[in-house]
Motif scaffolding. Structure first.
Motif, PDB file in Angstrom:
ATOM      1  N   MET A 171       0.828  -1.213   0.000  1.00 55.47           N
ATOM      2  CA  MET A 171       0.000   0.000   0.000  1.00 55.47           C
ATOM      3  C   MET A 171       0.862   1.264   0.000  1.00 55.47           C
ATOM      4  O   MET A 171       0.489   2.270  -0.549  1.00 55.47           O
ATOM      5  CB  MET A 171      -0.929   0.003   1.224  1.00 55.47           C
ATOM      6  CG  MET A 171      -1.921  -1.139   1.241  1.00 55.47           C
ATOM      7  SD  MET A 171      -3.264  -0.898   0.076  1.00 55.47           S
ATOM      8  CE  MET A 171      -4.226   0.271   0.993  1.00 55.47           C
ATOM      9  N   LYS A 172       2.049   1.178   0.612  1.00 53.17           N
ATOM     10  CA  LYS A 172       2.878   2.368   0.731  1.00 53.17           C
ATOM     11  C   LYS A 172       3.370   2.865  -0.629  1.00 53.17           C
ATOM     12  O   LYS A 172       3.756   4.017  -0.788  1.00 53.17           O
ATOM     13  CB  LYS A 172       4.065   2.110   1.650  1.00 53.17           C
ATOM     14  CG  LYS A 172       4.992   0.988   1.175  1.00 53.17           C
ATOM     15  CD  LYS A 172       6.073   0.739   2.199  1.00 53.17           C
ATOM     16  CE  LYS A 172       7.000  -0.410   1.760  1.00 53.17           C
ATOM     17  NZ  LYS A 172       8.034  -0.664   2.785  1.00 53.17           N
ATOM     18  N   ASN A 173       3.371   1.981  -1.649  1.00 54.84           N
ATOM     19  CA  ASN A 173       3.798   2.380  -2.983  1.00 54.84           C
ATOM     20  C   ASN A 173       2.803   3.317  -3.655  1.00 54.84           C
ATOM     21  O   ASN A 173       3.106   3.919  -4.673  1.00 54.84           O
ATOM     22  CB  ASN A 173       3.990   1.151  -3.870  1.00 54.84           C
ATOM     23  CG  ASN A 173       5.089   0.241  -3.364  1.00 54.84           C
ATOM     24  OD1 ASN A 173       6.056   0.723  -2.776  1.00 54.84           O
ATOM     25  ND2 ASN A 173       4.947  -1.050  -3.569  1.00 54.84           N
ATOM     26  N   PHE A 174       1.597   3.408  -3.108  1.00 59.84           N
ATOM     27  CA  PHE A 174       0.549   4.223  -3.718  1.00 59.84           C
ATOM     28  C   PHE A 174       0.311   5.547  -2.994  1.00 59.84           C
ATOM     29  O   PHE A 174      -0.634   6.252  -3.305  1.00 59.84           O
ATOM     30  CB  PHE A 174      -0.766   3.436  -3.748  1.00 59.84           C
ATOM     31  CG  PHE A 174      -0.676   2.130  -4.495  1.00 59.84           C
ATOM     32  CD1 PHE A 174      -0.454   2.122  -5.859  1.00 59.84           C
ATOM     33  CD2 PHE A 174      -0.804   0.924  -3.834  1.00 59.84           C
ATOM     34  CE1 PHE A 174      -0.372   0.930  -6.557  1.00 59.84           C
ATOM     35  CE2 PHE A 174      -0.722  -0.272  -4.523  1.00 59.84           C
ATOM     36  CZ  PHE A 174      -0.502  -0.271  -5.896  1.00 59.84           C
ATOM     37  N   GLU A 175       1.168   5.877  -2.062  1.00 62.36           N
ATOM     38  CA  GLU A 175       0.923   7.058  -1.224  1.00 62.36           C
ATOM     39  C   GLU A 175       0.847   8.361  -2.007  1.00 62.36           C
ATOM     40  O   GLU A 175       0.147   9.290  -1.621  1.00 62.36           O
ATOM     41  CB  GLU A 175       2.010   7.163  -0.148  1.00 62.36           C
ATOM     42  CG  GLU A 175       1.898   6.094   0.928  1.00 62.36           C
ATOM     43  CD  GLU A 175       2.988   6.204   1.974  1.00 62.36           C
ATOM     44  OE1 GLU A 175       3.878   7.063   1.803  1.00 62.36           O
ATOM     45  OE2 GLU A 175       2.956   5.443   2.953  1.00 62.36           O
ATOM     46  N   ASP A 176       1.581   8.449  -3.108  1.00 64.52           N
ATOM     47  CA  ASP A 176       1.623   9.702  -3.883  1.00 64.52           C
ATOM     48  C   ASP A 176       0.564   9.772  -4.975  1.00 64.52           C
ATOM     49  O   ASP A 176       0.508  10.751  -5.724  1.00 64.52           O
ATOM     50  CB  ASP A 176       3.011   9.873  -4.505  1.00 64.52           C
ATOM     51  CG  ASP A 176       4.101  10.036  -3.448  1.00 64.52           C
ATOM     52  OD1 ASP A 176       3.792  10.559  -2.369  1.00 64.52           O
ATOM     53  OD2 ASP A 176       5.244   9.614  -3.714  1.00 64.52           O
TER      54      ASP A 176
END
Length: 453
Positions: free
Chosen positions: A1-6
Motif C-alpha cells: 500500500m505504501k507504494n501508492f501514497e503519492d
C-alpha cells in the motif's frame, strides 16, 4: 500500500437520481406547466413555423426550464445551466411512481455540490412537494491518477451470478471501458481523460481535476459503481440522506463484491476450473477501496443566490443556438427577416462594440405633480384621489407593472391590448399609451423590433 501514497484520487458521486414527493397542490403546478407549453406551441403553430423541444420553455418560480420532450410518462425539462433535469407527470397516470423525478448532472454536481442543487430544486417547487427525496439511482466513484489500461475482463471475480456479465471496449494493448454486471448493480472502469475529449463538460471537469491537483497530461481513470433502487433497498437505503450517510459502506462493499485480482497468485488450473476467487486482490484495488470517503466531496456547497446568478458557459455552439431562436422569435412576431437585414444588424452591432461609448447621464427625477388624498365615504369605505397642481381632483388608475411580467406574460398582454383596439367604446388614447409602455418593455427585452409610434 505504501507504494501508492503519492497517487492522486478524488472520491465522490458522479450521478444522482431521485423522486420528489408531491403535495396536494401539485395538480396546480402540473396544469400550469401544460398551459405554458401549449401557449408557446400555439404561437409557433399560428405562424405555421416548425419547432423543436428546445424551442419550448417554461418558468417555475422565476426559474426558466427548457423542454426535453416526453419519456416514460414524464414531461422532461432541464435548467438553462444544465445543472439538473426534472420530469413532471399527471397524477392520474403511472400511480405507482412519484409525480416528480430529478436527475442531477455533472455541471452542477462538480461546481455547486449535491446538497446545494437539491436545496435549489426544493425552493423552485416549494409548496408543491413534501420534502422527502426517495432515491432511485446513485453512482459512487473514484477518479484516480493511475493507468488502469492494463486490466481486462479475465482479471475480475464476482460474488454473485448476476454480476458476472462482463464486457470491454478497447484496443489490443489497453482498455478504454470495462463493464461488470448489469442494472441494478454495475461496475464501470474507464479512461476518463479519453472520455473528456468527447464530452460537453470537458471544461468543467478539467478545472475540477486541476483544483484537486491532477496532472491532465497523465492518465486519469474512473472506477464507478452504478446502484439502482432495488439494490439500495437491500441495504435499507430509501432516501438521498440514507445514501449519502452510507456511501462509504456501499462503495467498499461493492469493491469486495467485484474484485480486481492478481492472476499471478493462482495456478493455471484454478483459472481453467473457474476458481479464480482464490486469487489475491490487486493492491491498487485495495488502495481505491480503503481511500473511499465522500466527507470532503459533500463540503462543496453554494448558497441559493449564487446558483440563481450562475452564468452559462457561452461558446460558439451557444451563440448559434441563440441566433436561431432569435430568428424564430422574429418570424413568430411577423418581422420581415432577410439576409441583408441580418448582415446589416451584425455589422452595426460589431461596430458599436468596438467604438468607445460615453457614460449615460443619470436620469432626472421630477417631483410629484399631485398630492395623494384619502376620502372616507358614508358607508365607511375609503377612496383614494390625486389633487393636481391646477386644482383638479382625479381618481388614479390601477396600473399594471409590465416590468414584473415574464416574457410570455408580456407578449400575451400585448395581444390582449391589440384586441382592445377593436372593441367599441374603448378610449383609444389610453389604450394606445398602454400598448406603447408594454411594447417599449418588449423592445428592451428584445422580444419585439424597435419601431416608431
Amino acid at each position: 500500500m505504501k507504494n501508492f501514497e503519492d497517487i492522486k484520487y478524488i472520491c465522490g458521486i458522479d450521478t444522482l437520481y431521485y423522486f420528489c414527493e408531491s403535495s396536494l397542490t401539485y395538480d396546480d403546478l402540473f396544469l400550469d406547466i401544460l398551459d405554458q407549453m401549449e401557449c408557446v406551441k400555439g404561437k409557433f403553430e399560428k405562424k405555421e413555423i416548425e419547432y423543436d423541444n428546445a424551442d419550448i420553455s417554461i418558468s417555475i418560480n422565476q426559474v426558466t426550464l427548457s423542454s426535453l420532450g416526453k419519456s416514460e410518462g414524464y414531461y422532461w425539462f432541464k435548467d438553462i445551466n444544465e445543472f439538473f433535469k426534472i420530469g413532471f407527470k399527471d397524477t392520474q397516470t403511472n400511480r405507482g411512481l412519484h409525480d416528480i423525478r430529478v436527475q442531477l448532472l455533472g455541471n452542477g454536481i462538480y461546481t455547486l455540490g449535491i446538497k446545494s442543487i437539491v436545496e435549489f430544486i426544493d425552493a423552485m417547487i416549494e409548496g408543491f412537494i413534501i420534502k422527502e427525496h426517495p432515491i432511485t439511482r446513485i453512482d459512487l466513484n473514484t477518479f484516480i491518477q493511475y493507468d488502469l489500461g492494463f486490466i481486462d475482463k479475465s482479471m475480475f471475480v464476482t460474488r454473485k451470478r448476476n454480476y458476472s456479465t462482463i464486457s470491454e471496449i478497447g484496443g489490443a494493448n489497453e482498455i478504454q471501458t470495462l463493464y461488470v454486471g448489469k442494472p441494478p448493480f454495475k461496475l464501470r472502469v474507464y479512461n476518463k481523460a479519453l472520455e473528456l475529449k468527447q464530452s460537453k463538460k470537458q471544461e468543467v471537469m478539467e478545472e475540477y481535476f486541476r483544483v484537486n491537483g491532477f496532472d491532465l497530461v497523465q492518465p486519469i481513470f474512473n472506477v464507478e459503481f452504478e446502484m439502482h433502487r432495488s439494490h439500495l433497498r437491500a441495504f435499507n437505503i430509501i432516501t438521498i440522506d440514507d445514501a449519502l450517510s452510507n456511501a462509504q459502506k456501499l462503495f467498499k462493499q461493492a469493491m469486495d463484491d467485484i474484485r480486481l485480482i492478481d492472476l499471478n497468485t493462482i495456478s493455471n488450473k484454478d483459472i481453467e476450473n473457474n476458481t479464480k476467487n482464490r486469487a489475491k486482490t490487486l493492491p491498487i484495488w485495495e488502495f481505491i477501496k480503503e481511500c473511499y470517503s465522500i466527507e470532503d466531496f459533500l463540503q462543496v456547497t453554494s448558497p441559493l443566490e449564487r446558483i440563481k446568478r450562475k452564468a452559462t458557459i457561452y461558446d460558439d455552439t451557444s451563440f448559434t443556438k441563440e441566433h436561431k431562436l432569435l430568428i424564430r422569435k422574429g418570424l413568430i412576431n411577423s418581422v420581415t427577416i432577410t439576409k441583408e437585414l441580418l448582415i446589416q444588424n451584425l455589422d452595426e452591432t460589431v461596430q458599436e462594440l468596438h467604438e468607445p461609448t460615453s457614460p449615460m447621464p443619470k436620469p432626472f427625477h421630477y417631483p410629484k405633480d399631485f398630492i395623494p388624498l384619502e376620502i372616507k365615504q358614508f358607508d365607511g369605505t375609503k377612496q383614494h384621489f390625486r389633487l393636481l397642481r391646477n386644482g383638479q381632483l382625479i381618481k388614479p388608475v390601477n396600473v399594471l407593472s409590465v416590468t414584473r411580467l415574464s416574457d410570455f406574460e408580456l407578449l400575451q398582454y400585448l395581444d390582449d391590448i391589440t384586441a382592445d383596439f377593436k372593441k367599441e367604446g374603448m378610449d383609444f388614447n389610453t389604450t394606445n399609451k398602454r400598448y406603447k409602455v408594454a411594447y417599449d418593455e418588449a423592445v428592451r427585452r428584445k422580444l419585439k423590433p424597435e419601431i416608431p409610434f
